[in-house]
Design an enzyme around this catalytic site. Structure first.
Site, PDB file in Angstrom:
ATOM      1  N   ASN A   9     -13.062   2.522 -10.140  1.00  0.00           N
ATOM      2  CA  ASN A   9     -11.971   1.564  -9.927  1.00  0.00           C
ATOM      3  C   ASN A   9     -12.600   0.312  -9.323  1.00  0.00           C
ATOM      4  O   ASN A   9     -12.893   0.272  -8.135  1.00  0.00           O
ATOM      5  CB  ASN A   9     -10.947   2.192  -8.970  1.00  0.00           C
ATOM      6  CG  ASN A   9      -9.850   1.213  -8.574  1.00  0.00           C
ATOM      7  OD1 ASN A   9      -9.752   0.117  -9.122  1.00  0.00           O
ATOM      8  ND2 ASN A   9      -9.027   1.609  -7.622  1.00  0.00           N
ATOM      9  N   TRP A  10     -12.823  -0.673 -10.182  1.00  0.00           N
ATOM     10  CA  TRP A  10     -13.540  -1.874  -9.734  1.00  0.00           C
ATOM     11  C   TRP A  10     -12.657  -2.776  -8.865  1.00  0.00           C
ATOM     12  O   TRP A  10     -13.128  -3.749  -8.308  1.00  0.00           O
ATOM     13  CB  TRP A  10     -14.067  -2.656 -10.942  1.00  0.00           C
ATOM     14  CG  TRP A  10     -15.111  -1.923 -11.745  1.00  0.00           C
ATOM     15  CD1 TRP A  10     -15.702  -0.721 -11.437  1.00  0.00           C
ATOM     16  CD2 TRP A  10     -15.707  -2.342 -12.984  1.00  0.00           C
ATOM     17  NE1 TRP A  10     -16.615  -0.378 -12.397  1.00  0.00           N
ATOM     18  CE2 TRP A  10     -16.646  -1.349 -13.368  1.00  0.00           C
ATOM     19  CE3 TRP A  10     -15.534  -3.455 -13.807  1.00  0.00           C
ATOM     20  CZ2 TRP A  10     -17.408  -1.446 -14.536  1.00  0.00           C
ATOM     21  CZ3 TRP A  10     -16.290  -3.554 -14.973  1.00  0.00           C
ATOM     22  CH2 TRP A  10     -17.219  -2.557 -15.328  1.00  0.00           C
ATOM     23  N   LYS A  11     -11.390  -2.491  -8.808  1.00  0.00           N
ATOM     24  CA  LYS A  11     -10.436  -3.302  -8.040  1.00  0.00           C
ATOM     25  C   LYS A  11     -10.584  -4.787  -8.421  1.00  0.00           C
ATOM     26  O   LYS A  11     -10.979  -5.093  -9.541  1.00  0.00           O
ATOM     27  CB  LYS A  11     -10.612  -3.038  -6.549  1.00  0.00           C
ATOM     28  CG  LYS A  11     -10.544  -1.526  -6.239  1.00  0.00           C
ATOM     29  CD  LYS A  11     -10.387  -1.203  -4.806  1.00  0.00           C
ATOM     30  CE  LYS A  11     -10.330   0.314  -4.633  1.00  0.00           C
ATOM     31  NZ  LYS A  11     -10.146   0.730  -3.258  1.00  0.00           N
ATOM     32  N   HIS A  94      -1.672   3.861  -7.099  1.00  0.00           N
ATOM     33  CA  HIS A  94      -2.761   3.699  -6.130  1.00  0.00           C
ATOM     34  C   HIS A  94      -2.183   3.275  -4.778  1.00  0.00           C
ATOM     35  O   HIS A  94      -1.210   2.512  -4.724  1.00  0.00           O
ATOM     36  CB  HIS A  94      -3.759   2.656  -6.638  1.00  0.00           C
ATOM     37  CG  HIS A  94      -5.015   2.629  -5.826  1.00  0.00           C
ATOM     38  ND1 HIS A  94      -5.099   1.988  -4.618  1.00  0.00           N
ATOM     39  CD2 HIS A  94      -6.223   3.224  -6.028  1.00  0.00           C
ATOM     40  CE1 HIS A  94      -6.314   2.167  -4.126  1.00  0.00           C
ATOM     41  NE2 HIS A  94      -7.011   2.910  -4.955  1.00  0.00           N
ATOM     42  N   GLU A  96      -3.100   1.177  -2.701  1.00  0.00           N
ATOM     43  CA  GLU A  96      -3.028  -0.280  -2.477  1.00  0.00           C
ATOM     44  C   GLU A  96      -1.808  -0.875  -3.173  1.00  0.00           C
ATOM     45  O   GLU A  96      -1.201  -1.825  -2.669  1.00  0.00           O
ATOM     46  CB  GLU A  96      -4.340  -0.938  -2.943  1.00  0.00           C
ATOM     47  CG  GLU A  96      -5.468  -0.638  -1.973  1.00  0.00           C
ATOM     48  CD  GLU A  96      -6.862  -0.605  -2.572  1.00  0.00           C
ATOM     49  OE1 GLU A  96      -7.075  -1.139  -3.682  1.00  0.00           O
ATOM     50  OE2 GLU A  96      -7.752  -0.017  -1.924  1.00  0.00           O
ATOM     51  N   GLU A 166      -6.168  10.889  -2.966  1.00  0.00           N
ATOM     52  CA  GLU A 166      -6.879   9.845  -2.237  1.00  0.00           C
ATOM     53  C   GLU A 166      -6.252   9.687  -0.854  1.00  0.00           C
ATOM     54  O   GLU A 166      -5.259   8.954  -0.700  1.00  0.00           O
ATOM     55  CB  GLU A 166      -6.786   8.512  -2.986  1.00  0.00           C
ATOM     56  CG  GLU A 166      -7.395   8.537  -4.371  1.00  0.00           C
ATOM     57  CD  GLU A 166      -7.859   7.166  -4.809  1.00  0.00           C
ATOM     58  OE1 GLU A 166      -9.057   7.000  -5.009  1.00  0.00           O
ATOM     59  OE2 GLU A 166      -7.029   6.253  -4.911  1.00  0.00           O
ATOM     60  N   GLY A 172     -12.016   3.071   1.151  1.00  0.00           N
ATOM     61  CA  GLY A 172     -12.696   1.844   1.547  1.00  0.00           C
ATOM     62  C   GLY A 172     -13.086   1.806   3.012  1.00  0.00           C
ATOM     63  O   GLY A 172     -13.451   0.752   3.533  1.00  0.00           O
ATOM     64  N   SER A 211     -13.969   6.854  -0.464  1.00  0.00           N
ATOM     65  CA  SER A 211     -15.353   6.758   0.007  1.00  0.00           C
ATOM     66  C   SER A 211     -16.258   7.844  -0.561  1.00  0.00           C
ATOM     67  O   SER A 211     -17.156   8.322   0.116  1.00  0.00           O
ATOM     68  CB  SER A 211     -15.401   6.743   1.545  1.00  0.00           C
ATOM     69  OG  SER A 211     -14.694   5.626   2.036  1.00  0.00           O
ATOM     70  N   GLY A 232     -14.210   3.730  -5.718  1.00  0.00           N
ATOM     71  CA  GLY A 232     -14.020   2.295  -5.522  1.00  0.00           C
ATOM     72  C   GLY A 232     -15.359   1.626  -5.271  1.00  0.00           C
ATOM     73  O   GLY A 232     -16.108   1.314  -6.192  1.00  0.00           O
ATOM     74  N   GLY A 233     -15.678   1.417  -4.005  1.00  0.00           N
ATOM     75  CA  GLY A 233     -16.872   0.654  -3.613  1.00  0.00           C
ATOM     76  C   GLY A 233     -18.141   1.074  -4.342  1.00  0.00           C
ATOM     77  O   GLY A 233     -18.894   0.223  -4.834  1.00  0.00           O
TER      78      GLY A 233
HETATM   79  P1  PGA Z   1     -13.302   3.771  -2.227  1.00  0.00           P
HETATM   80  O1  PGA Z   1     -11.972   3.538  -3.087  1.00  0.00           O
HETATM   81  O2  PGA Z   1     -14.207   4.650  -3.046  1.00  0.00           O
HETATM   82  O3  PGA Z   1     -13.873   2.390  -2.007  1.00  0.00           O
HETATM   83  O4  PGA Z   1     -12.880   4.429  -0.955  1.00  0.00           O
HETATM   84  C1  PGA Z   1     -11.401   4.581  -3.840  1.00  0.00           C
HETATM   85  C2  PGA Z   1     -10.130   4.100  -4.488  1.00  0.00           C
HETATM   86  O5  PGA Z   1      -9.422   3.282  -3.893  1.00  0.00           O
HETATM   87  O6  PGA Z   1      -9.804   4.506  -5.609  1.00  0.00           O
END
Ligand code: PGA
Length: 249
Positions: A9-11, A94, A96, A166, A172, A211, A232-233
């Site tokens: 997930n490149w956001k 998600h 977010e 999640e 994050g 994470s 994500g990251g």
């Molecule tokens: P993260 O994000 O790996 O940076 O914690 C995961 C996500 O939001 O899907």
């Protein structure tokens, strides 16, 4: 046997240059990977990434979509448009989207329905906040989030979907749920689904997100009910992402 899936997930990250480098890097190392590999770029990068991954086996996902099919919905992107560009998966619910853009359980359910209507596979995200975990209501929060889609589309719809657990406190933040903590919730989710349909529960992929990184992925994915990751990251660096893709064996 459930095939491991690793989705990046490149956001809201990247530029044309950095995205080209990232996808080239992933392509270079992806042959022989047994996991299903999915990348979820921002909308504007989808056409370029779709061209770049042609023939590579890498699958394309979107990070969001509109619940409506077409019309006067300024700024929105429909499932049909995503399908037109070769998108197969779409992240729905998600944390977010829920916390920053006010997506309620009801909104996540209509988007889940819209994704299925367009032949997109939802990667449906669920998870508790730190406050909810500390109040001991993790399972009821997750059950409520799941019930939104189960009531809308029924348990059979999960044959065409993926779940992602999640924990919001791990996204994050660099804090990961321990393999035991994550497994406990994954088992809870699978048991809940099994209570409705054992066959669906056995085939359902439940990803862990929060994470996940090259250092912890193997131990997490080794848990019996963890079938991969939503990253994500660590998905923004080709080497790190590829290490995670290989973590499931
Ligand atoms: P993260 O994000 O790996 O940076 O914690 C995961 C996500 O939001 O899907």
């Amino acid at each position: 046997m459930r095939q491991v899936m690793v989705a990046g997930n490149w956001k809201m990250n990247g530029s044309r240059d950095s995205v080209r480098q990232l996808i080239d890097g992933i392509k270079t190392g992806v042959s022989g990977v047994k996991a299903e590999v999915v990348v979820c770029p921002s909308y504007v990068f989808i056409p370029g990434v779709a061209d770049a991954i042609a023939g590579s086996g890498i699958q394309l996902g979107a990070q969001n979509m509109c619940d409506q099919d077409a019309g006067a919905f300024t700024g929105e992107v429909s499932g049909a448009m995503l399908k037109d560009f070769g998108v197969n998966y779409v992240i729905v619910g998600h944390s977010e989207r829920r916390s920053l853009y006010g997506e309620t359980d009801g909104v996540t359910a209509v988007k889940y329905t819209a994704a299925l209507r367009h032949g997109l596979k939802p990667i449906f995200c669920i998870g508790e906040t730190l406050e909810e975990r500390e109040s001991g209501i993790t399972e009821s929060v997750i059950a409520r989030q799941l019930d939104a889609i189960l009531e809308a589309e029924g348990v059979a719809s999960l044959a065409n979907a993926v779940l992602a657990y999640e924990p919001v406190w791990a996204i994050g933040t660099g804090k990961t749920a321990t393999p035991a903590q994550a497994q406990e919730i994954h088992a809870f989710i699978r048991n809940k689904i099994a209570g409705l349909d054992v066959g669906i529960a056995v085939g359902l992929r439940i990803l862990y997100g929060g994470s996940m990184n090259p250092g912890n992925a193997a131990e997490l994915i080794a848990q019996p009910d963890i079938d991969g990751g939503l990253i994500g990251g660590a998905s923004l660096k080709a080497d790190d992402f590829l290490t995670i893709c290989k973590a499931g064996g």
